[in-house]
Design a protein around this motif. Structure first.
Motif, PDB file in Angstrom:
ATOM      1  N   ALA A   1       0.271   2.744  14.871  1.00  0.00           N
ATOM      2  CA  ALA A   1      -1.176   2.687  13.936  1.00  0.00           C
ATOM      3  C   ALA A   1      -2.128   3.791  14.428  1.00  0.00           C
ATOM      4  N   ALA A   2      -2.121   4.110  15.805  1.00  0.00           N
ATOM      5  CA  ALA A   2      -2.954   5.325  16.110  1.00  0.00           C
ATOM      6  C   ALA A   2      -2.463   6.574  15.753  1.00  0.00           C
ATOM      7  N   ARG A   3      -1.096   6.660  15.785  1.00  0.00           N
ATOM      8  CA  ARG A   3      -0.749   8.292  15.308  1.00  0.00           C
ATOM      9  C   ARG A   3      -0.836   8.342  13.852  1.00  0.00           C
ATOM     10  N   VAL A   4      -0.783   7.072  12.948  1.00  0.00           N
ATOM     11  CA  VAL A   4      -0.845   7.266  11.323  1.00  0.00           C
ATOM     12  C   VAL A   4      -2.460   7.482  11.020  1.00  0.00           C
ATOM     13  N   SER A   5      -3.248   6.670  11.668  1.00  0.00           N
ATOM     14  CA  SER A   5      -4.592   6.771  11.502  1.00  0.00           C
ATOM     15  C   SER A   5      -5.378   8.259  11.774  1.00  0.00           C
ATOM     16  N   ARG A   6      -4.813   8.758  12.952  1.00  0.00           N
ATOM     17  CA  ARG A   6      -5.129  10.232  13.292  1.00  0.00           C
ATOM     18  C   ARG A   6      -4.581  11.267  12.051  1.00  0.00           C
ATOM     19  N   GLU A   7      -3.363  11.048  11.832  1.00  0.00           N
ATOM     20  CA  GLU A   7      -2.937  12.029  10.777  1.00  0.00           C
ATOM     21  C   GLU A   7      -3.652  11.609   9.228  1.00  0.00           C
ATOM     22  N   VAL A   8      -3.895  10.522   8.886  1.00  0.00           N
ATOM     23  CA  VAL A   8      -4.576  10.524   7.716  1.00  0.00           C
ATOM     24  C   VAL A   8      -6.061  10.825   7.644  1.00  0.00           C
TER      25      VAL A   8
ATOM     26  N   LEU B   1      -5.320   7.484  -6.155  1.00  0.00           N
ATOM     27  CA  LEU B   1      -6.758   6.884  -6.606  1.00  0.00           C
ATOM     28  C   LEU B   1      -7.596   8.164  -7.016  1.00  0.00           C
ATOM     29  N   LEU B   2      -7.379   9.285  -6.591  1.00  0.00           N
ATOM     30  CA  LEU B   2      -8.085  10.541  -6.948  1.00  0.00           C
ATOM     31  C   LEU B   2      -7.642  10.951  -8.525  1.00  0.00           C
ATOM     32  N   ARG B   3      -6.450  10.648  -8.617  1.00  0.00           N
ATOM     33  CA  ARG B   3      -6.030  11.001  -9.883  1.00  0.00           C
ATOM     34  C   ARG B   3      -6.501   9.961 -11.125  1.00  0.00           C
ATOM     35  N   GLN B   4      -6.383   8.861 -10.768  1.00  0.00           N
ATOM     36  CA  GLN B   4      -7.128   7.700 -11.644  1.00  0.00           C
ATOM     37  C   GLN B   4      -8.650   7.862 -11.909  1.00  0.00           C
TER      38      GLN B   4
ATOM     39  N   GLY C   1     -15.021  -4.050  -2.555  1.00  0.00           N
ATOM     40  CA  GLY C   1     -14.336  -4.454  -1.139  1.00  0.00           C
ATOM     41  C   GLY C   1     -13.655  -5.659  -1.560  1.00  0.00           C
ATOM     42  N   ILE C   2     -12.262  -5.806  -0.887  1.00  0.00           N
ATOM     43  CA  ILE C   2     -11.786  -7.287  -0.556  1.00  0.00           C
ATOM     44  C   ILE C   2     -11.190  -7.238   0.823  1.00  0.00           C
ATOM     45  N   GLY C   3     -11.555  -8.265   1.667  1.00  0.00           N
ATOM     46  CA  GLY C   3     -11.051  -8.593   2.909  1.00  0.00           C
ATOM     47  C   GLY C   3      -9.519  -8.504   3.085  1.00  0.00           C
ATOM     48  N   GLY C   4      -9.100  -7.648   4.043  1.00  0.00           N
ATOM     49  CA  GLY C   4      -7.713  -7.684   4.146  1.00  0.00           C
ATOM     50  C   GLY C   4      -6.951  -6.613   3.237  1.00  0.00           C
ATOM     51  N   ASN C   5      -7.748  -6.137   2.072  1.00  0.00           N
ATOM     52  CA  ASN C   5      -6.982  -5.319   1.046  1.00  0.00           C
ATOM     53  C   ASN C   5      -6.276  -4.393   1.690  1.00  0.00           C
ATOM     54  N   LEU C   6      -4.870  -3.944   0.864  1.00  0.00           N
ATOM     55  CA  LEU C   6      -4.382  -2.633   1.290  1.00  0.00           C
ATOM     56  C   LEU C   6      -4.329  -1.687  -0.028  1.00  0.00           C
ATOM     57  N   LEU C   7      -4.227  -0.396   0.301  1.00  0.00           N
ATOM     58  CA  LEU C   7      -4.017   0.555  -0.561  1.00  0.00           C
ATOM     59  C   LEU C   7      -2.850   0.569  -1.250  1.00  0.00           C
ATOM     60  N   LEU C   8      -1.603   0.208  -0.595  1.00  0.00           N
ATOM     61  CA  LEU C   8      -0.348   0.138  -1.136  1.00  0.00           C
ATOM     62  C   LEU C   8       0.420  -0.910  -1.662  1.00  0.00           C
ATOM     63  N   ASN C   9       0.064  -2.050  -0.827  1.00  0.00           N
ATOM     64  CA  ASN C   9       0.823  -3.220  -1.212  1.00  0.00           C
ATOM     65  C   ASN C   9      -0.138  -4.404  -1.737  1.00  0.00           C
ATOM     66  N   ASP C  10       0.426  -5.472  -2.537  1.00  0.00           N
ATOM     67  CA  ASP C  10      -0.318  -6.660  -3.125  1.00  0.00           C
ATOM     68  C   ASP C  10      -0.100  -7.661  -1.717  1.00  0.00           C
ATOM     69  N   SER C  11      -1.173  -8.688  -2.108  1.00  0.00           N
ATOM     70  CA  SER C  11      -1.052  -9.802  -0.906  1.00  0.00           C
ATOM     71  C   SER C  11      -1.440 -10.915  -1.498  1.00  0.00           C
ATOM     72  N   ALA C  12      -0.837 -12.163  -1.349  1.00  0.00           N
ATOM     73  CA  ALA C  12      -1.362 -13.370  -1.865  1.00  0.00           C
ATOM     74  C   ALA C  12      -2.779 -13.765  -1.423  1.00  0.00           C
ATOM     75  N   TRP C  13      -3.044 -13.099  -0.239  1.00  0.00           N
ATOM     76  CA  TRP C  13      -4.448 -13.566   0.502  1.00  0.00           C
ATOM     77  C   TRP C  13      -5.327 -12.550   0.085  1.00  0.00           C
ATOM     78  N   TYR C  14      -4.877 -11.249   0.115  1.00  0.00           N
ATOM     79  CA  TYR C  14      -5.946  -9.923   0.160  1.00  0.00           C
ATOM     80  C   TYR C  14      -5.924  -9.081  -1.051  1.00  0.00           C
TER      81      TYR C  14
ATOM     82  N   ILE D   1      -1.337   9.038   1.993  1.00  0.00           N
ATOM     83  CA  ILE D   1      -2.106  10.259   1.560  1.00  0.00           C
ATOM     84  C   ILE D   1      -1.519  10.183   0.082  1.00  0.00           C
ATOM     85  N   ALA D   2      -0.252   9.830  -0.160  1.00  0.00           N
ATOM     86  CA  ALA D   2       0.121   9.657  -1.882  1.00  0.00           C
ATOM     87  C   ALA D   2      -0.794   8.485  -2.435  1.00  0.00           C
ATOM     88  N   GLY D   3      -0.892   7.586  -1.798  1.00  0.00           N
ATOM     89  CA  GLY D   3      -1.831   6.473  -2.280  1.00  0.00           C
ATOM     90  C   GLY D   3      -3.093   6.838  -2.626  1.00  0.00           C
ATOM     91  N   HIS D   4      -3.954   7.636  -1.643  1.00  0.00           N
ATOM     92  CA  HIS D   4      -5.106   8.252  -2.003  1.00  0.00           C
ATOM     93  C   HIS D   4      -5.028   9.375  -2.901  1.00  0.00           C
TER      94      HIS D   4
END
Length: 374
Positions: A310-317, A283-286, A211-224, A277-280
């Motif tokens: 955020a509410a809509r997308v989280s429900r869909e994911v 991960l499954l492919r790798q 785990g990395i605090g603030g980490n994203l599935l799809l984008n890099d971050s200087a902090w996260y 979903i494409a990001g997930h």
């Protein structure tokens, strides 16, 4: 054969969430760090990461020992770490180095202390921002210092040290890929109460926290940290003995665009469920060849990540995670940790207080749920 028994995912030197030493680095100083392995063995070695370094990193000496209290170590357990037979090591820029095995019986769940001495200036240092345990710094060569009293500075990050490996023939390791919830934000510092710690106690299997605090599935971050689809190989697949991966990711991709007060990741792209979903799926492919468990996103209504989009997308994911059948197994943490009176909120008994992260009790519930599907 060596099995990875502990990990910390490397991050770019940055200010991070709390004060740390990653940007200033070290010079004529010793650094003492405590880790808790999740597998037992008779010999041990460590992996040192200079992933984000731009020039070679010189380690003037290193030791490992059993932990007592604070920066103290048990004198009879002190062992010198060597690198290709030498006391010193040079870690190449953007590279890593693994020590020679040291003869030291290791028991899963019993803390160990690794001490590094930097005689020359390191410059900015690859680190892991949120350790939720103390690391100690002191002036001079303190490799053999046992009572710890000369270590006079404290931080809650890990530096350079990225893995501990033991000579156990284990092929049942569990890796957890996630963000601050997996990293352990909201747990009691120094108490081993992250959900990775609880899972290791429940299963008696090696558990690697990626785990990395603030980490994203799809984008890099200087902090996260680097995006999860890029760091999966380094932080999971390249470690020894892993056969199961648990994925809990996407909340920051969804929620950072809702945050107004903290410009730590601005401008944040507005991400749709199809992209996540494409990001997930990537991960499954790798991770093909591992057993991969998908975890639904935790409820987060009332937090700074919450909003209409955020509410809509989280429900869909979460619906895709539950119903697609693409993960080998699903653990529905989103429903398990929900408030029965409002399923889009964390249950008050598990809420750290920010309506986003669990506390110790919530992390125990997560570990219990994952253990049940292993």
């Amino acid at each position: 054969m060596f099995t990875t028994a502990w990990t910390a995912s490397p991050q770019l030197p940055s200010e991070g969430f709390t004060p740390n030493w990653s940007r200033e680095g070290f010079w004529r100083q010793s650094l003492r760090q405590t880790v808790t392995p999740t597998a037992s063995g008779g010999r041990i070695r460590v992996r040192l990461s200079h992933t984000y370094g731009t020039s070679p990193l010189r380690i003037a000496g290193a030791t490992i020992a059993r932990t007592t209290t604070g920066a103290g170590i048990a004198p009879g357990s002190l062992r010198r770490l060597r690198f290709g037979g030498a006391d010193e090591a040079v870690v190449p820029a953007r590279g890593q180095t693994v020590s020679d095995p040291a003869e030291l019986p290791v028991t899963a769940g019993e803390p160990l202390t690794v001490t590094l001495y930097f005689a020359t200036a390191t410059g900015p240092t690859t680190f892991h921002a949120q350790a939720f345990t103390h690391s100690h710094r002191g002036d001079g060569d303190l490799l053999d210092h046992t009572d710890g009293t000369r270590f006079d500075a404290v931080t809650e990050s890990w530096y350079v040290l990225s893995a501990v490996e033991v000579d156990a023939h284990r092929t049942d390791g569990i890796a957890l890929l996630g963000d601050s919830i997996t990293d352990g934000f909201g747990s009691t510092p120094g108490a081993g109460r992250r959900w990775s710690d609880a899972l290791a106690r429940r299963t008696a299997r090696p558990v690697l926290n990626a785990g990395i605090g603030g980490n994203l599935l799809l984008n890099d971050s200087a902090w996260y940290g680097e995006r999860a689809v890029h760091r999966l190989r380094r932080d999971v697949l390249d470690h020894h003995g892993v056969n199961t991966l648990v994925v809990l990711l996407g909340l920051n991709d969804i929620g950072f665009s809702e945050i107004n007060e903290q410009p730590t990741y601005k401008p944040a792209p507005i991400v749709e469920a199809a992209e996540l979903i494409a990001g997930h799926r990537e991960l499954l492919r790798q991770a093909r060849g591992l057993r991969v468990i998908g975890a639904t996103l935790l409820p987060f209504a009332g937090s700074d990540h919450w909003g209409e989009h955020a509410a809509r997308v989280s429900r869909e994911v979460n619906t895709w995670t539950r119903e697609s059948g693409e993960y080998d197994t699903v653990v529905d943490l989103g429903r398990l940790l929900a408030d029965p009176a409002d399923p889009e909120r964390l249950h008050p008994a598990y809420d750290f207080g920010d309506h986003l992260h669990p506390q110790d009790k919530g992390y125990e519930v997560m570990a219990e749920a994952v253990a049940a599907v292993l």
